[in-house]
Design a protein around this motif. Structure first.
Motif, PDB file in Angstrom:
ATOM      1  N   HIS A  93       0.850  -1.196   0.000  1.00  0.00           N
ATOM      2  CA  HIS A  93       0.000   0.000   0.000  1.00  0.00           C
ATOM      3  C   HIS A  93       0.885   1.245   0.000  1.00  0.00           C
ATOM      4  CE1 HIS A  93      -3.157   2.806   1.262  1.00  0.00           C
ATOM      5  NE2 HIS A  93      -4.024   1.863   0.930  1.00  0.00           N
ATOM      6  N   HIS A  94       0.595   2.190  -0.872  1.00  0.00           N
ATOM      7  CA  HIS A  94       1.453   3.374  -1.013  1.00  0.00           C
ATOM      8  C   HIS A  94       1.295   4.393   0.111  1.00  0.00           C
ATOM      9  CE1 HIS A  94       3.186   2.266  -4.813  1.00  0.00           C
ATOM     10  NE2 HIS A  94       1.989   1.968  -5.268  1.00  0.00           N
ATOM     11  N   MET A  95       0.238   4.324   0.898  1.00  0.00           N
ATOM     12  CA  MET A  95       0.021   5.319   1.950  1.00  0.00           C
ATOM     13  C   MET A  95       0.481   4.840   3.327  1.00  0.00           C
ATOM     14  SD  MET A  95      -1.086   7.919   0.376  1.00  0.00           S
ATOM     15  CE  MET A  95      -1.582   8.968   1.715  1.00  0.00           C
ATOM     16  N   ILE A  96       0.314   3.565   3.629  1.00  0.00           N
ATOM     17  CA  ILE A  96       0.642   3.043   4.962  1.00  0.00           C
ATOM     18  C   ILE A  96       2.164   3.056   5.146  1.00  0.00           C
ATOM     19  CG2 ILE A  96       0.507   1.049   6.502  1.00  0.00           C
ATOM     20  CD1 ILE A  96      -2.135   0.340   4.983  1.00  0.00           C
ATOM     21  N   GLN A  97       2.617   3.707   6.218  1.00  0.00           N
ATOM     22  CA  GLN A  97       4.045   3.913   6.441  1.00  0.00           C
ATOM     23  C   GLN A  97       4.672   2.954   7.445  1.00  0.00           C
ATOM     24  OE1 GLN A  97       5.881   6.213   4.610  1.00  0.00           O
ATOM     25  NE2 GLN A  97       3.947   6.188   3.501  1.00  0.00           N
TER      26      GLN A  97
ATOM     27  N   TYR B 150       3.296   7.584  10.456  1.00  0.00           N
ATOM     28  CA  TYR B 150       1.863   7.539  10.155  1.00  0.00           C
ATOM     29  C   TYR B 150       1.602   7.726   8.675  1.00  0.00           C
ATOM     30  CZ  TYR B 150       1.316   7.918  15.177  1.00  0.00           C
ATOM     31  OH  TYR B 150       1.374   7.680  16.531  1.00  0.00           O
ATOM     32  N   PRO B 151       0.537   7.160   8.163  1.00  0.00           N
ATOM     33  CA  PRO B 151      -0.457   6.268   8.759  1.00  0.00           C
ATOM     34  C   PRO B 151       0.185   4.955   9.228  1.00  0.00           C
ATOM     35  CG  PRO B 151      -1.228   7.046   6.616  1.00  0.00           C
ATOM     36  CD  PRO B 151       0.189   7.477   6.771  1.00  0.00           C
TER      37      PRO B 151
ATOM     38  N   ASP C 158      -3.792   7.749  12.103  1.00  0.00           N
ATOM     39  CA  ASP C 158      -2.987   8.809  11.518  1.00  0.00           C
ATOM     40  C   ASP C 158      -3.013  10.003  12.466  1.00  0.00           C
ATOM     41  OD1 ASP C 158      -1.372  10.181   9.758  1.00  0.00           O
ATOM     42  OD2 ASP C 158      -2.751  10.039   8.058  1.00  0.00           O
TER      43      ASP C 158
ATOM     44  N   GLN D 292     -10.390   8.388   6.111  1.00  0.00           N
ATOM     45  CA  GLN D 292      -9.236   7.908   5.357  1.00  0.00           C
ATOM     46  C   GLN D 292      -8.752   6.567   5.897  1.00  0.00           C
ATOM     47  OE1 GLN D 292      -6.614  11.226   5.887  1.00  0.00           O
ATOM     48  NE2 GLN D 292      -7.450  12.349   4.143  1.00  0.00           N
ATOM     49  N   CYS D 293      -8.733   6.431   7.212  1.00  0.00           N
ATOM     50  CA  CYS D 293      -8.293   5.178   7.821  1.00  0.00           C
ATOM     51  C   CYS D 293      -9.240   4.032   7.475  1.00  0.00           C
ATOM     52  CB  CYS D 293      -8.142   5.331   9.330  1.00  0.00           C
ATOM     53  SG  CYS D 293      -6.698   6.326   9.792  1.00  0.00           S
TER      54      CYS D 293
ATOM     55  N   TYR E  36      -8.268   2.934   4.069  1.00  0.00           N
ATOM     56  CA  TYR E  36      -7.047   2.124   4.090  1.00  0.00           C
ATOM     57  C   TYR E  36      -7.354   0.695   4.534  1.00  0.00           C
ATOM     58  CZ  TYR E  36      -4.679   6.703   3.988  1.00  0.00           C
ATOM     59  OH  TYR E  36      -4.256   7.970   3.682  1.00  0.00           O
TER      60      TYR E  36
ATOM     61  N   ASP F 214      -8.940  -1.020   1.739  1.00  0.00           N
ATOM     62  CA  ASP F 214      -7.909  -1.362   0.749  1.00  0.00           C
ATOM     63  C   ASP F 214      -7.210  -2.664   1.130  1.00  0.00           C
ATOM     64  OD1 ASP F 214      -8.509   1.065  -0.493  1.00  0.00           O
ATOM     65  OD2 ASP F 214      -6.708   2.080   0.246  1.00  0.00           O
TER      66      ASP F 214
END
Length: 173
Positions: A17-21, A53-54, A80, A112-113, A116, A119
């Protein structure tokens, strides 16, 4: 599919996933935090301690077995950073003339969470190499941990066909 393999599926989905860090696993007390005002701590291995975060955290729940299947339960916590106060420059002219407050920010972060989490669930469901059924319940939260965070917790039940048999058990006959 084993318990460990299911955990790996969650982690692989988060990694892709490109957003989860950042990701974590274990009891709630193992959730990493970082204070907004503190400098990050450097661990002995050279890694920075504290969450980026996220942040996705997988908390195991109680699992159950029937004759023909195994059901694994997890709390998937996605969080986040959230504003503690109104952000500078955004205190006027918000949606329909209302100001953007920390409450609208928290709701945006929660939304947003949830996306995710959806996703991750979608990725696991549609790229699976196994038969799986899921049942999911969502609970939003705000400032639940040391950092000022908002997010969503999803209680996920994953049922895997896994009949009990004695064919592969290491018993001496």
């Amino acid at each position: 599919m084993t318990y460990y393999e299911i955990i790996q599926e969650f982690f692989l989905a988060a990694q892709a996933h490109h957003m989860i860090q950042d990701v974590g696993y274990g009891p709630i007390s193992d959730i990493k935090t970082r204070s907004q005002n503190a400098k990050p701590e450097i661990a002995s291995g050279g890694e920075v301690e504290g969450a980026d975060y996220p942040y996705m955290f997988l908390n195991p729940g109680q699992h159950s077995r029937s004759n023909a299947s195994m059901t694994y339960t997890f709390n998937l916590i996605m969080m986040d950073m959230a504003w503690q106060e109104e952000p500078p420059g955004l205190n006027s002219g918000g949606v329909a003339g209302f100001s953007v407050t920390r409450y609208t920010n928290e709701a945006q972060v929660q939304s947003q969470c949830q996306q995710y989490i959806d996703d991750i669930i979608g990725h696991m469901y549609f790229t699976r190499k196994y038969d799986i059924s899921m049942n999911v319940n969502y609970t939003p939260f705000v400032e639940r941990f040391q950092d000022s965070v908002a997010g969503m917790t999803a209680t996920i039940n994953i049922t895997i066909p896994n009949a009990i048999n004695e064919c592969i058990a290491p018993f001496v006959q």
